[in-house]
Design an enzyme around this catalytic site. Structure first.
Site, PDB file in Angstrom:
ATOM      1  N   HIS A  33       0.815  -1.214   0.000  1.00 47.41           N
ATOM      2  CA  HIS A  33       0.000   0.000   0.000  1.00 47.41           C
ATOM      3  C   HIS A  33       0.855   1.274   0.000  1.00 47.41           C
ATOM      4  O   HIS A  33       0.346   2.355  -0.291  1.00 47.41           O
ATOM      5  CB  HIS A  33      -0.981   0.001   1.177  1.00 47.41           C
ATOM      6  CG  HIS A  33      -0.368   0.271   2.516  1.00 47.41           C
ATOM      7  ND1 HIS A  33       0.008  -0.713   3.380  1.00 47.41           N
ATOM      8  CD2 HIS A  33      -0.072   1.436   3.147  1.00 47.41           C
ATOM      9  CE1 HIS A  33       0.488  -0.185   4.492  1.00 47.41           C
ATOM     10  NE2 HIS A  33       0.466   1.127   4.373  1.00 47.41           N
ATOM     11  N   ASP A  51       0.026  -7.688   1.438  1.00 43.67           N
ATOM     12  CA  ASP A  51       0.395  -6.276   1.498  1.00 43.67           C
ATOM     13  C   ASP A  51       1.914  -6.085   1.570  1.00 43.67           C
ATOM     14  O   ASP A  51       2.415  -5.259   2.323  1.00 43.67           O
ATOM     15  CB  ASP A  51      -0.264  -5.567   2.674  1.00 43.67           C
ATOM     16  CG  ASP A  51      -0.098  -4.052   2.584  1.00 43.67           C
ATOM     17  OD1 ASP A  51      -0.149  -3.525   1.466  1.00 43.67           O
ATOM     18  OD2 ASP A  51       0.122  -3.411   3.622  1.00 43.67           O
ATOM     19  N   SER A  59       4.889   2.511   7.907  1.00 42.10           N
ATOM     20  CA  SER A  59       4.528   1.336   7.113  1.00 42.10           C
ATOM     21  C   SER A  59       5.706   0.887   6.256  1.00 42.10           C
ATOM     22  O   SER A  59       6.299   1.679   5.525  1.00 42.10           O
ATOM     23  CB  SER A  59       3.333   1.650   6.217  1.00 42.10           C
ATOM     24  OG  SER A  59       2.170   1.847   6.975  1.00 42.10           O
TER      25      SER A  59
END
Length: 387
Positions: free
Chosen positions: A122, A152, A227
């Site tokens: 993402h 992901d 992230s």
């Protein structure tokens, strides 16, 4: 003469009384206090820093050079895209982003001397340009090697003069709840940041973030921009890829963060580097949980396993002879107790490989040979999931 003697006697009495009071209440006033000279330890004999201060500096210094900032230029997502994508919903909540091109901010981890970088899908999904900034100040363009939306994860590659800092992998399987961990990344683009916490839980699933979920939960502060960064142990070894925070609005950390275990991340890394994609096994069934009510209603002879509700036509399960009402108890010798476990076990098998599936059909225990199929990204899940 008598008056003089009376005055002397009274003065002597007062003096003796005063001496008695002082000697009783403040004896130190009657003696000279010894001079106190502070004694300082010799510099050569000073204890080492580690002996006087508990610190995670060594772990941070070992891992930090291999953690990078990832900048991905991408168009702003529309409201429809946010509503359709669980990751965008998770991070934006109900907020509508500005309708102009954006620079996505994230983190990554250099995992090989050849310049391969692990990050989150993402972070780079839909990017038209990706750049990586190293902790030593170097900045370079990155090439997207491959992505795996179902976990992901994504792999980038950078080309810089050697040597590159490379993180050492740990073993997520050895983690225990309560172990100290550090989260390293680039939150809010303020620069590389290290936060500490503990492992709060293991094996977190059903978060609705990806198809294959087996998250490490930690209370180390993880914020937007972290992230794709590193979750490391107290020796500075990589144990997870920081992926998400629990937030109702997409804001800062609330002490609940999630990381993909390093073992799963390296499996995806190997597949993407070798083949440019991840191939997973597929069974071709819709399943449900076993509970006392189901056991009683269907008069099952076992109280554990995964109930087969439907078998897809021409699927590997159909060819192997599975039927609706069967209870799957093992796949390839590995016990399965929930639909999610069945999905994960089958997905880990190599497509076209041969295995044996253990099934309870009524009072009969069967072992059926099965040729594993190839899971398609849009194919029906092996488990009936709410997402």
């Amino acid at each position: 003469m008598r008056q003089t003697w009376l005055i002397f006697s009274q003065a002597t009495t007062v003096a003796l009384a005063g001496y008695f009071v002082v000697s009783t209440l403040k004896p130190q006033w009657l003696h000279e206090a010894p001079q106190v000279v502070p004694t300082l330890p010799a510099a050569a004999g000073a204890p080492p820093r580690a002996a006087v201060q508990f610190s995670f500096a060594a772990a941070a210094q070992a891992a930090s050079p291999a953690v990078v900032a990832v900048l991905a230029n991408k168009p702003a997502p529309s409201q429809r895209e946010i509503e359709a994508d669980p990751w965008l919903r998770f991070h934006f909540g109900k907020r509508l982003p500005q309708q102009r091109p954006q620079t996505g901010l994230g983190s990554g981890v250099i995992v090989s001397p050849e310049g391969y970088v692990l990050t989150n899908n993402h972070v780079v999904s839909g990017a038209t340009e990706i750049r990586v900034q190293l902790a030593d100040g170097r900045d370079t363009a990155a090439r997207l090697v491959g992505t795996d939306p179902e976990t992901d994860l994504a792999v980038l590659r950078i080309t810089l003069p050697p040597p590159l800092p490379v993180i050492h992998p740990g073993k997520a399987g050895e983690l225990q709840v309560g172990d100290v961990v550090l989260a390293i990344g680039n939150p809010f683009n303020v620069g590389q940041t290290v936060t500490s916490g503990i492992v709060s839980a293991l094996g977190r699933t059903q978060l609705g973030l990806s198809t294959f979920e087996n998250f490490i939960q930690t209370d180390a502060a993880i914020n937007p921009g972290n992230s794709g960064g590193a979750l490391v142990d107290v020796q500075g070894r990589l144990v997870g890829i920081n992926t998400a925070i629990y937030s109702r609005t997409g804001g800062g950390s609330l002490g609940i963060g999630f990381a993909i275990p390093v073992d799963s991340a390296y499996q995806v890394l190997e597949a993407l580097v070798k083949d440019g994609k991840v191939s997973r096994g597929w069974l071709g069934v819709i399943t449900g949980d076993i509970n006392p009510e189901v056991v009683d209603t269907l008069k099952l002879s076992v109280d554990h396993g995964v109930l087969v509700k439907e078998v897809f036509k021409a699927s590997p399960a159909a060819k192997a002879g599975l039927e609706a009402g069967d209870v799957v108890t093992e796949v390839g010798g590995q016990a399965v107790r929930t639909p999610r476990e069945l999905v994960n076990v089958v997905a880990a098998l190599k497509p076209e490989s041969q295995t044996v599936i253990a099934v309870q059909r009524g009072k009969e225990a069967l072992k059926l040979p099965l040729q594993v199929g190839l899971r398609q990204a849009q194919a029906g899940d092996d488990a009936a999931q709410p997402e």
